[in-house]
Design a protein around this motif. Structure first.
Motif, mmCIF file in Angstrom:
data_model
loop_
_atom_site.group_PDB
_atom_site.id
_atom_site.type_symbol
_atom_site.label_atom_id
_atom_site.label_comp_id
_atom_site.label_asym_id
_atom_site.label_seq_id
_atom_site.Cartn_x
_atom_site.Cartn_y
_atom_site.Cartn_z
ATOM 1 N N GLY A 208 0.739 -1.207 -0.043
ATOM 2 C CA GLY A 208 0.206 -0.073 0.059
ATOM 3 C C GLY A 208 0.927 1.307 -0.003
ATOM 4 N N ASP A 209 1.999 1.147 0.768
ATOM 5 C CA ASP A 209 2.796 2.265 0.552
ATOM 6 C C ASP A 209 3.503 2.560 -0.732
ATOM 7 O OD1 ASP A 209 2.776 2.798 3.480
ATOM 8 O OD2 ASP A 209 3.725 1.047 3.871
ATOM 9 N N ARG A 212 0.912 4.165 -2.824
ATOM 10 C CA ARG A 212 0.493 5.496 -2.540
ATOM 11 C C ARG A 212 1.666 6.645 -3.031
ATOM 12 N NH1 ARG A 212 -3.231 6.188 3.078
ATOM 13 N NH2 ARG A 212 -4.491 4.410 2.243
ATOM 14 N N ASP A 234 -7.319 -0.654 6.492
ATOM 15 C CA ASP A 234 -6.783 0.590 6.991
ATOM 16 C C ASP A 234 -5.369 0.509 6.957
ATOM 17 O OD1 ASP A 234 -9.305 1.385 6.371
ATOM 18 O OD2 ASP A 234 -9.571 1.975 8.562
ATOM 19 N N LYS A 237 -3.156 -0.007 4.250
ATOM 20 C CA LYS A 237 -3.381 0.945 3.067
ATOM 21 C C LYS A 237 -3.792 0.223 1.784
ATOM 22 C CE LYS A 237 0.302 3.954 5.318
ATOM 23 N NZ LYS A 237 1.431 4.532 5.166
ATOM 24 N N ASP A 239 -6.765 0.429 -0.604
ATOM 25 C CA ASP A 239 -7.807 1.237 -1.318
ATOM 26 C C ASP A 239 -9.118 0.923 -1.524
ATOM 27 O OD1 ASP A 239 -6.019 3.736 -1.176
ATOM 28 O OD2 ASP A 239 -5.021 2.567 -2.648
#
Length: 431
Positions: A208-209, A212, A234, A237, A239
């Protein structure tokens, strides 16, 4: 005079005809003729099928494949409750309960959390259709059938699809994923958390990092893993995350939870073109599920009322048991099954224990055996479903699913006994 005579003759003939119809024989003949005329004018030319005049019969089977799985009596009973209108206030309350249950199962506070009317494929298409527009770049990790499906869905709706491909059971390092994202600059990256066709549970931390950092949405499939293996939407991360009702979540097939975070919602609701599907358009579905802030929910489609009852109860059972206990139980029963399979001389397809999917265990097809014959024997003699591979894993593996209600050591013993019986009684080639 001639006209008067013709009139009198006509009256006489009419009286004679009326008198003739008064006779019992003629009256009976007329009645028969009327019935025959009625039948000849009927629009029904195909008789009722004989099968539909017999009562419904459904066999009891042990569903030890990759899903659907057997469901608890409480969930079955919920589906038999009286039907209510899909727009009744009571239905809205049940939908609100479902939303809270999904948020718990996904470990998310996302407001845009709903259940699709359809299988996991419905959620899969909903995710791609809503956040991707024609011509945009999409990156898909393919290491089994579900990556293949998402790539085809994105291609069909006009996306510019790129794939990173590994053989079934292969997994990706974060470095490989980051390099591919930097190269193709996708608006969406897809990864399967629980690849049921290979029995792989893919690591998610840190991806997720990367997404982003590169302004890319992270879409994760947990159809086969939710409730069986840890996932934290959450914290990790993610989406967009979706699942299906019929596996470890333990409801009948037909509903599919999905959640979008604020990043995904911004992309979804600021697009230049409408999604290609009306049914899966989140502009309408967000209102139907009370996620758009409007006090009035407008009609969009008729949701599967009984399916939502069952989903609500399955989520309630998960909440009562607790996610951590569910994860622990699946891991424990899977480890028990692994030992039993190895004691039978069978080889686990995923060598790294930490990468095995707790809900669906894959074994390499035993040398010299016809896997179709083995599965047919197990079904015939043990009333038990196990399956072969799917998509790219066909001919490579046999799959055993012990999830949700079926996740018990006693069921593992049943599966091991059936496999031992098949190994003993199915023909083995000399090769």
């Amino acid at each position: 005079m001639m006209q008067r005579a013709l009139f009198s003759r006509s009256v006489l003939l009419a009286q004679q005809a009326a008198a003739a119809l008064d006779s019992p024989l003629v009256g009976k003949s007329a009645s028969v003729m009327q019935r025959m005329d009625h039948r000849s004018m009927s629009s029904v030319t195909i008789p009722p099928p004989a099968c539909m005049l017999r009562p419904l019969e459904v066999p009891m089977r042990y569903l030890f494949g990759p899903g659907p799985s057997n469901v608890p009596p409480r969930v079955l009973a919920s589906g038999s409750r009286p039907i209510i209108g899909h727009l009744h206030p009571e239905m809205y309350e049940i939908m609100n309960d479902i939303k809270k249950g999904i948020q718990y199962a996904f470990q998310t506070e996302n407001n845009m959390t709903i259940a699709m009317s359809g299988s996991g494929h419905a959620a899969m298409e909903c995710a791609v259709f809503n956040v991707v527009e024609p011509g945009e770049s999409v990156l898909v990790a393919v290491n089994g059938i579900w990556g293949e499906r998402v790539a085809e869905i994105a291609e069909r709706m006009g996306a510019n699809v790129h794939t990173i491909v590994k053989a079934p059971g292969g997994y990706y390092t974060k470095e490989e994923i980051e390099q591919a994202i930097e190269k193709h600059k996708p608006v969406l990256f897809f990864l399967t958390h629980g690849e049921s066709s290979a029995g792989l549970c893919h690591p998610v931390d840190g991806i997720g990092d990367i997404c982003r950092k590169n302004n890319c949405l992270f879409l994760v499939d947990t159809v086969a893993s939710l409730g069986a293996a840890p996932i934290f939407m959450d914290k990790q991360k993610i989406d967009i995350l979706y699942t299906g009702s019929q596996k470890a979540l333990n409801a009948p097939p037909g509903t599919a939870p999905i959640s979008f975070n604020d990043r995904a919602c911004y992309k979804m609701f600021n697009r230049k073109t409408k999604p290609i599907s009306y049914l899966f358009d989140m502009t309408h579905l967000s209102n139907y599920w009370g996620c758009d802030g409007n006090t009035v929910r407008a009609y969009h489609h008729t949701g599967p009322v009984s399916g939502f009852f069952a989903l609500r109860e399955s989520l309630a059972i998960l909440a009562e048991k607790g996610l951590e206990e569910s994860w622990r139980k699946h891991k424990e029963v899977a480890a028990y099954l692994y030992k039993g399979l190895e004691d039978l001389g069978l080889k686990l397809f995923i060598p790294d224990r930490d990468l095995r999917l707790p809900s669906v265990t894959t074994i390499a097809i035993p040398e010299g055996y016809d896997w179709r014959e083995m599965l047919g024997y197990i079904m015939k003699h043990h009333q038990m479903e196990m399956t072969g591979g799917l998509g790219p894993s066909i001919g490579m593996v046999m799959r055993i699913g012990l999830m949700g209600y079926n996740c018990e050591k006693t069921n593992a013993d049943k599966a091991l006994h059936a496999l031992a019986d098949a190994l003993k009684n199915c023909k083995k080639s000399k090769a």
